[in-house]
Design a protein around this motif. Structure first.
Motif, mmCIF file in Angstrom:
data_model
loop_
_atom_site.group_PDB
_atom_site.id
_atom_site.type_symbol
_atom_site.label_atom_id
_atom_site.label_comp_id
_atom_site.label_asym_id
_atom_site.label_seq_id
_atom_site.Cartn_x
_atom_site.Cartn_y
_atom_site.Cartn_z
ATOM 1 N N MET A 1 0.818 -1.196 0.000
ATOM 2 C CA MET A 1 0.000 0.000 0.000
ATOM 3 C C MET A 1 0.858 1.254 0.000
ATOM 4 S SD MET A 1 -3.203 0.975 2.283
ATOM 5 C CE MET A 1 -3.752 2.641 2.474
ATOM 6 N N ASN A 2 1.968 1.234 0.731
ATOM 7 C CA ASN A 2 2.848 2.407 0.739
ATOM 8 C C ASN A 2 3.372 2.719 -0.653
ATOM 9 O OD1 ASN A 2 2.600 3.200 3.348
ATOM 10 N ND2 ASN A 2 4.450 2.195 4.082
ATOM 11 N N ALA A 3 3.684 1.684 -1.428
ATOM 12 C CA ALA A 3 4.167 1.916 -2.795
ATOM 13 C C ALA A 3 3.095 2.599 -3.623
ATOM 14 C CB ALA A 3 4.579 0.597 -3.448
ATOM 15 N N GLY A 4 1.841 2.210 -3.396
ATOM 16 C CA GLY A 4 0.742 2.850 -4.105
ATOM 17 C C GLY A 4 0.599 4.313 -3.721
ATOM 18 N N ILE A 5 0.701 4.604 -2.439
ATOM 19 C CA ILE A 5 0.587 5.993 -1.968
ATOM 20 C C ILE A 5 1.775 6.804 -2.473
ATOM 21 C CG2 ILE A 5 0.608 7.478 0.067
ATOM 22 C CD1 ILE A 5 -1.023 5.427 1.528
ATOM 23 N N ILE A 6 2.960 6.207 -2.471
ATOM 24 C CA ILE A 6 4.148 6.913 -2.972
ATOM 25 C C ILE A 6 3.954 7.286 -4.442
ATOM 26 C CG2 ILE A 6 6.593 6.638 -3.548
ATOM 27 C CD1 ILE A 6 6.837 4.954 -0.953
ATOM 28 N N GLY A 7 3.461 6.342 -5.241
ATOM 29 C CA GLY A 7 3.199 6.620 -6.654
ATOM 30 C C GLY A 7 2.145 7.697 -6.834
ATOM 31 N N GLN A 8 1.077 7.632 -6.033
ATOM 32 C CA GLN A 8 0.024 8.650 -6.105
ATOM 33 C C GLN A 8 0.569 10.017 -5.710
ATOM 34 O OE1 GLN A 8 -3.096 7.177 -3.583
ATOM 35 N NE2 GLN A 8 -3.566 5.462 -4.940
ATOM 36 N N ALA A 9 1.396 10.036 -4.669
ATOM 37 C CA ALA A 9 1.973 11.303 -4.216
ATOM 38 C C ALA A 9 2.883 11.898 -5.279
ATOM 39 C CB ALA A 9 2.745 11.097 -2.910
ATOM 40 N N ALA A 10 3.710 11.047 -5.891
ATOM 41 C CA ALA A 10 4.612 11.526 -6.944
ATOM 42 C C ALA A 10 3.819 12.059 -8.132
ATOM 43 C CB ALA A 10 5.548 10.402 -7.383
ATOM 44 N N GLY A 11 2.773 11.342 -8.520
ATOM 45 C CA GLY A 11 1.940 11.789 -9.629
ATOM 46 C C GLY A 11 1.234 13.097 -9.327
ATOM 47 N N LEU A 12 0.692 13.224 -8.120
ATOM 48 C CA LEU A 12 0.002 14.451 -7.723
ATOM 49 C C LEU A 12 0.960 15.628 -7.709
ATOM 50 C CD1 LEU A 12 -2.602 15.817 -6.733
ATOM 51 C CD2 LEU A 12 -1.955 15.168 -4.402
ATOM 52 N N PHE A 13 2.153 15.414 -7.174
ATOM 53 C CA PHE A 13 3.153 16.487 -7.147
ATOM 54 C C PHE A 13 3.510 16.921 -8.565
ATOM 55 C CE2 PHE A 13 7.382 18.249 -7.221
ATOM 56 C CZ PHE A 13 7.385 19.111 -6.142
ATOM 57 N N ALA A 14 3.776 15.942 -9.439
ATOM 58 C CA ALA A 14 4.187 16.260 -10.804
ATOM 59 C C ALA A 14 3.109 17.047 -11.540
ATOM 60 C CB ALA A 14 4.532 14.985 -11.566
ATOM 61 N N VAL A 15 1.876 16.607 -11.424
ATOM 62 C CA VAL A 15 0.779 17.260 -12.131
ATOM 63 C C VAL A 15 0.555 18.678 -11.624
ATOM 64 C CG1 VAL A 15 -1.732 17.183 -12.449
ATOM 65 C CG2 VAL A 15 -0.380 15.135 -12.787
ATOM 66 N N THR A 16 0.667 18.886 -10.328
ATOM 67 C CA THR A 16 0.360 20.202 -9.763
ATOM 68 C C THR A 16 1.544 21.165 -9.782
ATOM 69 O OG1 THR A 16 0.791 19.373 -7.516
ATOM 70 C CG2 THR A 16 -1.502 19.357 -8.281
ATOM 71 N N ASN A 17 2.736 20.679 -10.100
ATOM 72 C CA ASN A 17 3.920 21.548 -10.034
ATOM 73 C C ASN A 17 4.746 21.580 -11.313
ATOM 74 O OD1 ASN A 17 4.022 22.508 -7.113
ATOM 75 N ND2 ASN A 17 3.694 20.315 -6.896
ATOM 76 N N ILE A 18 4.201 21.114 -12.409
ATOM 77 C CA ILE A 18 4.979 21.046 -13.653
ATOM 78 C C ILE A 18 5.452 22.437 -14.085
ATOM 79 C CG2 ILE A 18 3.009 21.163 -15.249
ATOM 80 C CD1 ILE A 18 6.061 18.857 -15.613
ATOM 81 N N ASP A 19 4.657 23.455 -13.856
ATOM 82 C CA ASP A 19 5.030 24.813 -14.266
ATOM 83 C C ASP A 19 6.198 25.370 -13.453
ATOM 84 O OD1 ASP A 19 3.322 24.742 -12.086
ATOM 85 O OD2 ASP A 19 2.361 26.655 -12.554
ATOM 86 N N ASP A 20 6.434 24.821 -12.283
ATOM 87 C CA ASP A 20 7.545 25.287 -11.446
ATOM 88 C C ASP A 20 8.906 25.043 -12.098
ATOM 89 O OD1 ASP A 20 6.120 26.387 -9.407
ATOM 90 O OD2 ASP A 20 6.380 24.722 -8.014
ATOM 91 N N ILE A 21 9.017 24.025 -12.931
ATOM 92 C CA ILE A 21 10.311 23.733 -13.561
ATOM 93 C C ILE A 21 10.747 24.897 -14.445
ATOM 94 C CG2 ILE A 21 11.505 22.225 -15.202
ATOM 95 C CD1 ILE A 21 9.986 19.884 -14.025
ATOM 96 N N VAL A 22 9.809 25.482 -15.175
ATOM 97 C CA VAL A 22 10.127 26.624 -16.038
ATOM 98 C C VAL A 22 10.590 27.806 -15.193
ATOM 99 C CG1 VAL A 22 9.168 28.288 -17.680
ATOM 100 C CG2 VAL A 22 8.514 25.881 -17.816
ATOM 101 N N ILE A 23 9.860 28.088 -14.131
ATOM 102 C CA ILE A 23 10.211 29.214 -13.263
ATOM 103 C C ILE A 23 11.566 28.966 -12.592
ATOM 104 C CG2 ILE A 23 9.516 30.514 -11.208
ATOM 105 C CD1 ILE A 23 6.578 29.894 -12.108
ATOM 106 N N LEU A 24 11.790 27.742 -12.132
ATOM 107 C CA LEU A 24 13.088 27.416 -11.522
ATOM 108 C C LEU A 24 14.218 27.559 -12.528
ATOM 109 C CD1 LEU A 24 12.093 24.355 -9.316
ATOM 110 C CD2 LEU A 24 13.106 26.497 -8.491
ATOM 111 N N ALA A 25 14.017 27.116 -13.759
ATOM 112 C CA ALA A 25 15.055 27.254 -14.790
ATOM 113 C C ALA A 25 15.377 28.732 -15.013
ATOM 114 C CB ALA A 25 14.616 26.600 -16.087
ATOM 115 N N LEU A 26 14.364 29.578 -15.028
ATOM 116 C CA LEU A 26 14.595 31.021 -15.189
ATOM 117 C C LEU A 26 15.379 31.585 -14.008
ATOM 118 C CD1 LEU A 26 11.154 32.108 -16.680
ATOM 119 C CD2 LEU A 26 13.389 32.281 -17.803
ATOM 120 N N PHE A 27 15.022 31.157 -12.795
ATOM 121 C CA PHE A 27 15.773 31.614 -11.616
ATOM 122 C C PHE A 27 17.228 31.142 -11.681
ATOM 123 C CE2 PHE A 27 11.741 32.006 -8.865
ATOM 124 C CZ PHE A 27 11.740 33.383 -8.951
#
Length: 197
Positions: A1-27
């Protein structure tokens, strides 16, 4: 179950923060201050997590109606950066193609403010997920998110140092950063319905 939650957490983070990579690259493209960028990213994201975890337990530090006004933070920082570019050109410090001296890159609190404002809408996504995950599940989400902040910083740094991207960011980053920050601020304000938009 932890592996499932880890995968869900990683997916949720990626989907909600994809735009941060562009801003970080600019910084990161602004030169020195890489530790300040990472520190600022962690401070800003920790703020998002604190609010989301507290809200999952029923506390409300930030009324939902206030979230759109977080767009004022990147808008103000973008206007400040645009002013610095304009001043450098007006003072003859640059010919319009060279980035102005920024004193070693952005300050940690500037990065934190942009991170928090950009992720303010993520709080609404995180709260129900945290609230239904229980204490152990929420802990897994928080730990995975904090690990992935480091991965996001590495990705932003990676993109900022690729020869083609680095060349473009070196030449145009000082102009793109204010535009991206101003655009981000406007999008947050408009999409959130701030000021009756």
């Amino acid at each position: 179950m932890n592996a499932g939650i880890i995968g869900q957490a990683a997916g949720l983070f990626a989907v909600t923060n994809i735009d941060d990579i562009v801003i970080l690259a600019l910084f990161f493209a602004q030169g020195a201050g890489h530790l300040r960028i990472v520190l600022g990213q962690y401070i800003g994201f920790a703020g998002i997590l604190v609010v989301a975890v507290a809200a999952a337990f029923g506390a409300t530090f930030l009324p939902e109606s206030a979230v759109p006004y977080l767009g004022l933070l990147p808008l103000a920082l973008g206007l400040k950066a645009a002013w610095q570019v304009w001043r450098a050109d007006a003072d003859g410090d640059g010919d319009g193609d060279d980035p102005p001296a920024r004193g070693g890159g952005p300050k940690a609190l500037e990065v934190a403010a942009v991170t928090f404002a950009n992720g303010g809408d993520n709080i609404g996504v995180y709260v129900p997920v945290f609230a239904t995950s229980g204490i152990s599940g929420m802990t897994v989400y928080v730990v995975v998110f904090l690990i992935l902040v480091a991965v996001w910083c590495l990705a932003g740094r990676f993109f900022a140092t690729r020869p083609l991207i680095a060349g473009a960011l070196s030449r145009w980053g000082h102009i793109l950063l204010p535009l991206v920050l101003i655009g981000l601020g406007v999008v947050i304000l408009v999409e959130g319905g701030a000021f009756g938009f």
